[in-house]
Design an enzyme around this catalytic site. Structure first.
Site, PDB file in Angstrom:
ATOM      1  N   HIS A   1       8.106  -5.075 -21.956  1.00 26.96           N
ATOM      2  CA  HIS A   1       6.922  -5.849 -21.576  1.00 26.96           C
ATOM      3  C   HIS A   1       6.263  -6.469 -22.807  1.00 26.96           C
ATOM      4  O   HIS A   1       5.742  -7.586 -22.757  1.00 26.96           O
ATOM      5  CB  HIS A   1       5.908  -4.955 -20.857  1.00 26.96           C
ATOM      6  CG  HIS A   1       6.217  -4.723 -19.406  1.00 26.96           C
ATOM      7  ND1 HIS A   1       6.558  -5.736 -18.545  1.00 26.96           N
ATOM      8  CD2 HIS A   1       6.207  -3.583 -18.659  1.00 26.96           C
ATOM      9  CE1 HIS A   1       6.759  -5.239 -17.333  1.00 26.96           C
ATOM     10  NE2 HIS A   1       6.551  -3.943 -17.384  1.00 26.96           N
TER      11      HIS A   1
ATOM     12  N   GLU B   1       8.496  -6.786 -13.439  1.00 31.50           N
ATOM     13  CA  GLU B   1       9.038  -5.423 -13.384  1.00 31.50           C
ATOM     14  C   GLU B   1      10.566  -5.440 -13.352  1.00 31.50           C
ATOM     15  O   GLU B   1      11.223  -4.645 -14.035  1.00 31.50           O
ATOM     16  CB  GLU B   1       8.477  -4.682 -12.166  1.00 31.50           C
ATOM     17  CG  GLU B   1       6.992  -4.376 -12.251  1.00 31.50           C
ATOM     18  CD  GLU B   1       6.629  -3.596 -13.507  1.00 31.50           C
ATOM     19  OE1 GLU B   1       7.314  -2.593 -13.816  1.00 31.50           O
ATOM     20  OE2 GLU B   1       5.685  -4.013 -14.195  1.00 31.50           O
TER      21      GLU B   1
ATOM     22  N   HIS C   1      11.326   0.233 -21.163  1.00 32.84           N
ATOM     23  CA  HIS C   1      10.736  -0.667 -20.161  1.00 32.84           C
ATOM     24  C   HIS C   1       9.393  -1.197 -20.658  1.00 32.84           C
ATOM     25  O   HIS C   1       9.116  -2.402 -20.572  1.00 32.84           O
ATOM     26  CB  HIS C   1      10.569   0.100 -18.845  1.00 32.84           C
ATOM     27  CG  HIS C   1       9.857  -0.653 -17.773  1.00 32.84           C
ATOM     28  ND1 HIS C   1      10.515  -1.238 -16.704  1.00 32.84           N
ATOM     29  CD2 HIS C   1       8.537  -0.911 -17.581  1.00 32.84           C
ATOM     30  CE1 HIS C   1       9.621  -1.828 -15.924  1.00 32.84           C
ATOM     31  NE2 HIS C   1       8.422  -1.631 -16.431  1.00 32.84           N
ATOM     32  N   GLU C   2       8.565  -0.300 -21.189  1.00 28.78           N
ATOM     33  CA  GLU C   2       7.246  -0.732 -21.676  1.00 28.78           C
ATOM     34  C   GLU C   2       7.372  -1.598 -22.932  1.00 28.78           C
ATOM     35  O   GLU C   2       6.652  -2.592 -23.083  1.00 28.78           O
ATOM     36  CB  GLU C   2       6.370   0.501 -21.958  1.00 28.78           C
ATOM     37  CG  GLU C   2       6.130   1.392 -20.760  1.00 28.78           C
ATOM     38  CD  GLU C   2       5.617   0.638 -19.545  1.00 28.78           C
ATOM     39  OE1 GLU C   2       4.902  -0.376 -19.722  1.00 28.78           O
ATOM     40  OE2 GLU C   2       5.937   1.049 -18.412  1.00 28.78           O
TER      41      GLU C   2
END
Length: 290
Positions: free
Chosen positions: A144, A214, A140-141
């Site tokens: 980003h 998100e 997930h990070e």
């Protein structure tokens, strides 16, 4: 996915333009209230210098505000190897890896571009996540980073910090200025209202930018790992074990995978994160499309 990355780059330019206009309006209001247009000039100048410095120093500032410490592979092989494997899969440069000593399970990514990226996880996250769940969170990070969300976050981070600073500074300048000039009480009321509403406007802008990012990062993480159940399980644990972090700051709130601050009813209206149950629901519905 590539369309979203391009959209994020365009959004960066739009945010910068809006940032300059917004700060210019603040300066004009303060200048009018204080009968000195030089105030507007100095506000804009300070804002421009701050924007440039903040753009290049945003990652360092975020790390300092969160209390994170950089690690190498020998310090925490589990986390470091997870990040290293994910960046290889995503075709990205290896970011700097940090750990935050905090029982609250959370993680964040920041930096102005993939070559200057930082990813961090709390000790609380490392304690509760198994290997697949930790991989999902760090994916997930990394998403980003890959989607250039971190650049947008850098700018909104700076916007929130600077607008709060200028609002406070403008109010103090008006209040502590020459008491013998011809400034009207109306001017004071205008400055007061502006000083209160400007940070709220910045928070709303930050919220609007953050929420969709998100959802996208959750989906992108699944595209990297090819394992939606890992992301879903990680989000469920984040929801179950959620607690406020020790070092809370509204400016860094949007960086995290989960809400890091204690929220009340009104503050939830301006939350930078969508509810976790909705994020899980989207992943469940999209399982067959990943």
């Amino acid at each position: 996915m590539y369309k979203q990355i391009a959209a994020n780059k365009r959004k960066t330019v739009l945010i910068m333009i809006g940032f300059i206009i917004f700060i210019g309006l603040l300066g004009a209001i303060f200048a009018w209230a204080m009968n000195s247009w030089m105030v507007s000039f100095w506000v804009i100048l300070i804002a421009l210098v701050y924007a440039v410095v903040q753009y290049f120093a945003s990652a360092s500032l975020a790390v300092a505000m969160t209390g994170a410490r950089e690690i190498q592979k020998k310090d925490n092989p589990k986390l470091y190897n997870t990040v290293e494997n994910l960046t290889l899969t995503a075709g990205l440069p290896m970011p700097k890896v940090y750990i935050i000593d905090d029982k609250a399970p959370n993680a964040f990514a920041t930096g102005r571009d993939p070559k200057h990226a930082v990813v961090a996880a709390t000790t609380g996250l490392l304690d509760i996540m198994d290997e697949k769940e930790l991989t999902a969170v760090m994916a997930h990070e990394i998403s980003h980073v890959k989607n250039y969300d971190i650049r947008v976050s850098c700018i909104t981070f700076g916007l929130v910090c600077l607008v709060g600073l200028l609002s406070d500074l403008g109010l103090r300048m008006f209040y502590l200025g020459d008491k013998d000039d011809d400034r009207s009480p109306i001017g004071f009321v205008v400055v007061l209202i502006t000083a209160i509403l400007a940070p709220v406007a910045a928070a709303i802008a930050q919220m609007a930018v953050s929420r969709e990012r998100e959802y996208l990062a959750d989906a992108s993480a699944v595209n990297i790992t090819r394992y939606p159940e890992g992301m879903i399980a990680a989000l469920k644990k984040l929801e179950t074990h959620a607690q406020p972090m020790r070092r809370q700051n509204a400016a860094t709130e949007a960086l995290y995978i989960n809400e890091p601050m204690k929220k009340g009813f009104f503050s939830n209206l301006f939350s930078t994160h969508p509810p976790i149950e909705k994020r899980i629901e989207r992943l469940e519905h999209g399982k067959n499309t990943f």
